[in-house]
Design a protein around this motif. Sequence first.
Motif, mmCIF file in Angstrom:
data_model
loop_
_atom_site.group_PDB
_atom_site.id
_atom_site.type_symbol
_atom_site.label_atom_id
_atom_site.label_comp_id
_atom_site.label_asym_id
_atom_site.label_seq_id
_atom_site.Cartn_x
_atom_site.Cartn_y
_atom_site.Cartn_z
ATOM 1 N N ASP A 1 0.814 -1.204 0.000
ATOM 2 C CA ASP A 1 0.000 0.000 0.000
ATOM 3 C C ASP A 1 0.852 1.260 0.000
ATOM 4 N N ASP A 2 2.097 1.138 0.368
ATOM 5 C CA ASP A 2 2.991 2.287 0.450
ATOM 6 C C ASP A 2 3.380 2.751 -0.948
ATOM 7 N N PRO A 3 3.112 4.012 -1.299
ATOM 8 C CA PRO A 3 3.483 4.501 -2.628
ATOM 9 C C PRO A 3 5.000 4.486 -2.868
ATOM 10 N N ASN A 4 5.784 4.456 -1.807
ATOM 11 C CA ASN A 4 7.241 4.431 -1.932
ATOM 12 C C ASN A 4 7.809 3.030 -1.736
ATOM 13 N N ALA A 5 6.982 2.022 -1.867
ATOM 14 C CA ALA A 5 7.396 0.650 -1.585
ATOM 15 C C ALA A 5 8.559 0.205 -2.463
ATOM 16 N N ILE A 6 8.524 0.524 -3.741
ATOM 17 C CA ILE A 6 9.587 0.082 -4.650
ATOM 18 C C ILE A 6 10.921 0.697 -4.245
ATOM 19 N N GLU A 7 10.899 1.991 -3.949
ATOM 20 C CA GLU A 7 12.136 2.659 -3.504
ATOM 21 C C GLU A 7 12.684 2.009 -2.239
ATOM 22 N N LYS A 8 11.800 1.777 -1.287
ATOM 23 C CA LYS A 8 12.225 1.182 -0.017
ATOM 24 C C LYS A 8 12.765 -0.225 -0.217
ATOM 25 N N LEU A 9 12.109 -0.988 -1.085
ATOM 26 C CA LEU A 9 12.590 -2.348 -1.353
ATOM 27 C C LEU A 9 13.943 -2.336 -2.050
ATOM 28 N N LYS A 10 14.163 -1.380 -2.943
ATOM 29 C CA LYS A 10 15.466 -1.280 -3.610
ATOM 30 C C LYS A 10 16.563 -0.926 -2.610
ATOM 31 N N GLU A 11 16.240 -0.064 -1.655
ATOM 32 C CA GLU A 11 17.202 0.264 -0.598
ATOM 33 C C GLU A 11 17.492 -0.960 0.260
ATOM 34 N N LYS A 12 16.440 -1.707 0.566
ATOM 35 C CA LYS A 12 16.601 -2.926 1.351
ATOM 36 C C LYS A 12 17.455 -3.942 0.594
ATOM 37 N N LEU A 13 17.234 -4.060 -0.696
ATOM 38 C CA LEU A 13 18.005 -4.983 -1.524
ATOM 39 C C LEU A 13 19.486 -4.601 -1.520
ATOM 40 N N GLU A 14 19.757 -3.320 -1.655
ATOM 41 C CA GLU A 14 21.144 -2.837 -1.627
ATOM 42 C C GLU A 14 21.803 -3.185 -0.289
ATOM 43 N N TYR A 15 21.069 -2.976 0.804
ATOM 44 C CA TYR A 15 21.572 -3.299 2.136
ATOM 45 C C TYR A 15 21.856 -4.805 2.250
ATOM 46 N N GLY B 1 27.118 -22.041 6.232
ATOM 47 C CA GLY B 1 26.369 -22.165 4.984
ATOM 48 C C GLY B 1 24.951 -21.622 5.079
ATOM 49 N N TRP B 2 24.332 -21.830 6.247
ATOM 50 C CA TRP B 2 22.941 -21.384 6.378
ATOM 51 C C TRP B 2 22.826 -19.865 6.332
ATOM 52 N N GLN B 3 23.887 -19.147 6.743
ATOM 53 C CA GLN B 3 23.833 -17.685 6.700
ATOM 54 C C GLN B 3 23.700 -17.196 5.258
ATOM 55 N N LEU B 4 24.504 -17.783 4.370
ATOM 56 C CA LEU B 4 24.420 -17.396 2.960
ATOM 57 C C LEU B 4 23.102 -17.850 2.342
ATOM 58 N N GLN B 5 22.637 -19.024 2.719
ATOM 59 C CA GLN B 5 21.356 -19.506 2.189
ATOM 60 C C GLN B 5 20.209 -18.586 2.598
ATOM 61 N N ASN B 6 20.194 -18.211 3.856
ATOM 62 C CA ASN B 6 19.109 -17.364 4.356
ATOM 63 C C ASN B 6 19.106 -15.992 3.696
ATOM 64 N N ILE B 7 20.269 -15.372 3.623
ATOM 65 C CA ILE B 7 20.306 -14.032 3.031
ATOM 66 C C ILE B 7 20.039 -14.114 1.525
ATOM 67 N N GLY B 8 20.481 -15.197 0.906
ATOM 68 C CA GLY B 8 20.193 -15.386 -0.522
ATOM 69 C C GLY B 8 18.701 -15.525 -0.782
ATOM 70 N N ALA B 9 18.005 -16.268 0.074
ATOM 71 C CA ALA B 9 16.555 -16.424 -0.065
ATOM 72 C C ALA B 9 15.845 -15.090 0.151
ATOM 73 N N THR B 10 16.305 -14.329 1.112
ATOM 74 C CA THR B 10 15.708 -13.018 1.384
ATOM 75 C C THR B 10 15.914 -12.083 0.194
ATOM 76 N N ILE B 11 17.107 -12.108 -0.383
ATOM 77 C CA ILE B 11 17.402 -11.274 -1.554
ATOM 78 C C ILE B 11 16.491 -11.662 -2.720
ATOM 79 N N ARG B 12 16.337 -12.970 -2.958
ATOM 80 C CA ARG B 12 15.458 -13.421 -4.046
ATOM 81 C C ARG B 12 14.020 -12.955 -3.828
ATOM 82 N N GLU B 13 13.558 -13.036 -2.592
ATOM 83 C CA GLU B 13 12.183 -12.625 -2.274
ATOM 84 C C GLU B 13 12.000 -11.121 -2.483
ATOM 85 N N VAL B 14 12.969 -10.321 -2.083
ATOM 86 C CA VAL B 14 12.881 -8.871 -2.271
ATOM 87 C C VAL B 14 12.894 -8.544 -3.765
#
Length: 141
Positions: free
Chosen positions: A1-15, A31-44
């Motif tokens: 619902d946030d009109p700035n959602a795409i911008e915020k998600l791009k910032e989150k992706l960069e982080y 190994g699980w640390q890379l797997q978890n952050i990789g899954a989060t990146i894919r979802e974003v």
Amino acid sequence: DDPNAIEKLKEKLEYLEKQRQLIKADENHTGWQLQNIGATIREVKRRIESLEKLEQIEFNDIEFAGGKVVRNKEINRIQFLFDSKPSEEIRSALKSNGFHWSRQEGAWQRLFNENAIRVTNRIVENVLTKQNEQEDEEEFE
């Protein structure tokens, strides 16, 4: 619902990408640390793609006897606005297709997406058009 959602998600992706680099640089990472952050990146990334696709969808307002259907971009909703309280048949059709009454907006609404457009067109064609035809027939009787 946030009109700035795409911008915020791009910032989150960069982080998250920076965090992944830091994890890789750490010799003691697991190994699980890379797997978890990789899954989060894919979802974003998937969410950004989905929102960008949604922004590209064109929806023209639909007017019908007794009201209209509009896209409210500010709150990311598709809304049925009626001149007066709709019949039980129409309210049932709206409810069974995921629309909810919003007292605040004074409209029947649901989240805007491709499925909402399909359902809206079906309601307008099948329910509202039939009701208008029935009302016209009753006038001539």
